[in-house]
Write an enzyme that holds these catalytic residues in place. Structure first.
Site, PDB file in Angstrom:
ATOM      1  N   ASP A   1      32.858  65.893  55.386  1.00  0.00           N
ATOM      2  CA  ASP A   1      33.339  66.271  54.142  1.00  0.00           C
ATOM      3  C   ASP A   1      32.179  66.513  53.141  1.00  0.00           C
ATOM      4  O   ASP A   1      31.376  65.888  53.231  1.00  0.00           O
ATOM      5  CB  ASP A   1      34.516  65.470  53.591  1.00  0.00           C
ATOM      6  CG  ASP A   1      35.622  65.272  54.262  1.00  0.00           C
ATOM      7  OD1 ASP A   1      36.008  66.389  54.915  1.00  0.00           O
ATOM      8  OD2 ASP A   1      36.357  63.954  54.345  1.00  0.00           O
TER       9      ASP A   1
ATOM     10  N   ASP B   1      40.430  71.062  55.624  1.00  0.00           N
ATOM     11  CA  ASP B   1      41.457  70.555  54.896  1.00  0.00           C
ATOM     12  C   ASP B   1      42.084  71.312  53.536  1.00  0.00           C
ATOM     13  O   ASP B   1      43.475  71.541  53.526  1.00  0.00           O
ATOM     14  CB  ASP B   1      40.875  69.448  53.667  1.00  0.00           C
ATOM     15  CG  ASP B   1      40.469  68.162  54.573  1.00  0.00           C
ATOM     16  OD1 ASP B   1      41.008  67.985  55.774  1.00  0.00           O
ATOM     17  OD2 ASP B   1      39.433  67.560  54.285  1.00  0.00           O
TER      18      ASP B   1
END
Length: 219
Positions: A166, A185
Site C-alpha cells: 500500500d 483497493d
C-alpha cells in the site's frame, strides 16, 4: 399495430427482430466477456506496475507530498484486507480472495450489459491485484522457497501470507487521516459502488431481473 389481445407489437417484440437479437447474443456476450477480462487485466497491470515503482523508489520513512498535501505516497506493507482491515487474518483473506476471483472469472461468461462488464471488471482486477501480492510477495512463497529451497517450500511455506503493498495516503502521511491503500483497493471499491448504483437504479445483472423490476414498477 397490435397483436391478439390488444398488446402493441413494437420493435422489441417483432419476431424478426427477436430472432436477430438471439442470433447476435452469443457474439455480444463474447465481446463483453473480452472487454470484462481486458478491464481486469488493465487494473492488475497498472496496480502491479505502481506497486513495483513504490517498492523501488519510495522510502517508508520519507513520504512524498503531492497536490499540496492532499495525497502522500507513503509505502507500507499490509497483511490485512483493503484499507488495512483484518490484519491478523492474512491467510483467511487469501482463501476468500481466491474464491472471489474464481467466482468472478466464471461469472464473466454470463455478462450481457456493458455497465456490468465495467463494474465486475474493476472488482475482478482489484481482487486479483491484491491476491497476487498475497501469493508472490514476502513472507509468502518466495521467502520460503529462496531461504529453504524446495524443502522449505513444502515444510515452512507461508503461501497466502504475503503482505500487500500500500502506498496512497490521503490528507496526511502514514495513514494518519485515512487507511493507506493502493490502486487495486480503489478499483475494487469503485466497482462495488457501481454495482450498487446499477442495482438501485433498476439496471440488474440479467434481463430477467430487469423485467422483474419493471413489473414491480407497473403494479
Amino acid at each position: 399495430m397490435q397483436r391478439a389481445g390488444g398488446a402493441t407489437l413494437s420493435e422489441d417484440t417483432h419476431p424478426d427482430t427477436a430472432v436477430a437479437d438471439q442470433e447476435r447474443a452469443p457474439e455480444r456476450r463474447r465481446g463483453l466477456m473480452v472487454a470484462y477480462f481486458l478491464i481486469a487485466a488493465f487494473v492488475i497491470g497498472l496496480d502491479q506496475l505502481t506497486k513495483a515503482l513504490a517498492v523501488n523508489h519510495l522510502d517508508p520513512s520519507e513520504p512524498v507530498r503531492l497536490l499540496g498535501g492532499l495525497v502522500h505516497l507513503s509505502l507500507t506493507r499490509n497483511p490485512g484486507a483493503a484499507f488495512s482491515l483484518a490484519t491478523d487474518y492474512t491467510w483467511v483473506l487469501a482463501i476468500i480472495a481466491t474464491g472471489v476471483v474464481g467466482f468472478l472469472i466464471l461469472l464473466g461468461r454470463k455478462i450481457v450489459y456493458p455497465a456490468w462488464a465495467i463494474a465486475l471488471g474493476l472488482v475482478l482486477g482489484g481482487a486479483a491485484g491484491n491476491l497476487i501480492d498475497r501469493v508472490l510477495r514476502a513472507p509468502s512463497v518466495p521467502s520460503a522457497w529462496f531461504e529453504g529451497g524446495l524443502g522449505g517450500f513444502f515444510t515452512e511455506s507461508n503461501i497466502g501470507m504475503g503482505h500487500v503493498v500500500d502506498f496512497i495516503s490521503v490528507f496526511r502521511p502514514h495513514g494518519q487521516a485515512f487507511p493507506i491503500f493502493n490502486l487495486a483497493d480503489s478499483a475494487l471499491v469503485c466497482g462495488v459502488i457501481l454495482i450498487v448504483l446499477l442495482e438501485l437504479t433498476g439496471h440488474g445483472f440479467s434481463p430477467a431481473s430487469r423485467r422483474a423490476d419493471r413489473s414491480e414498477e407497473e403494479r
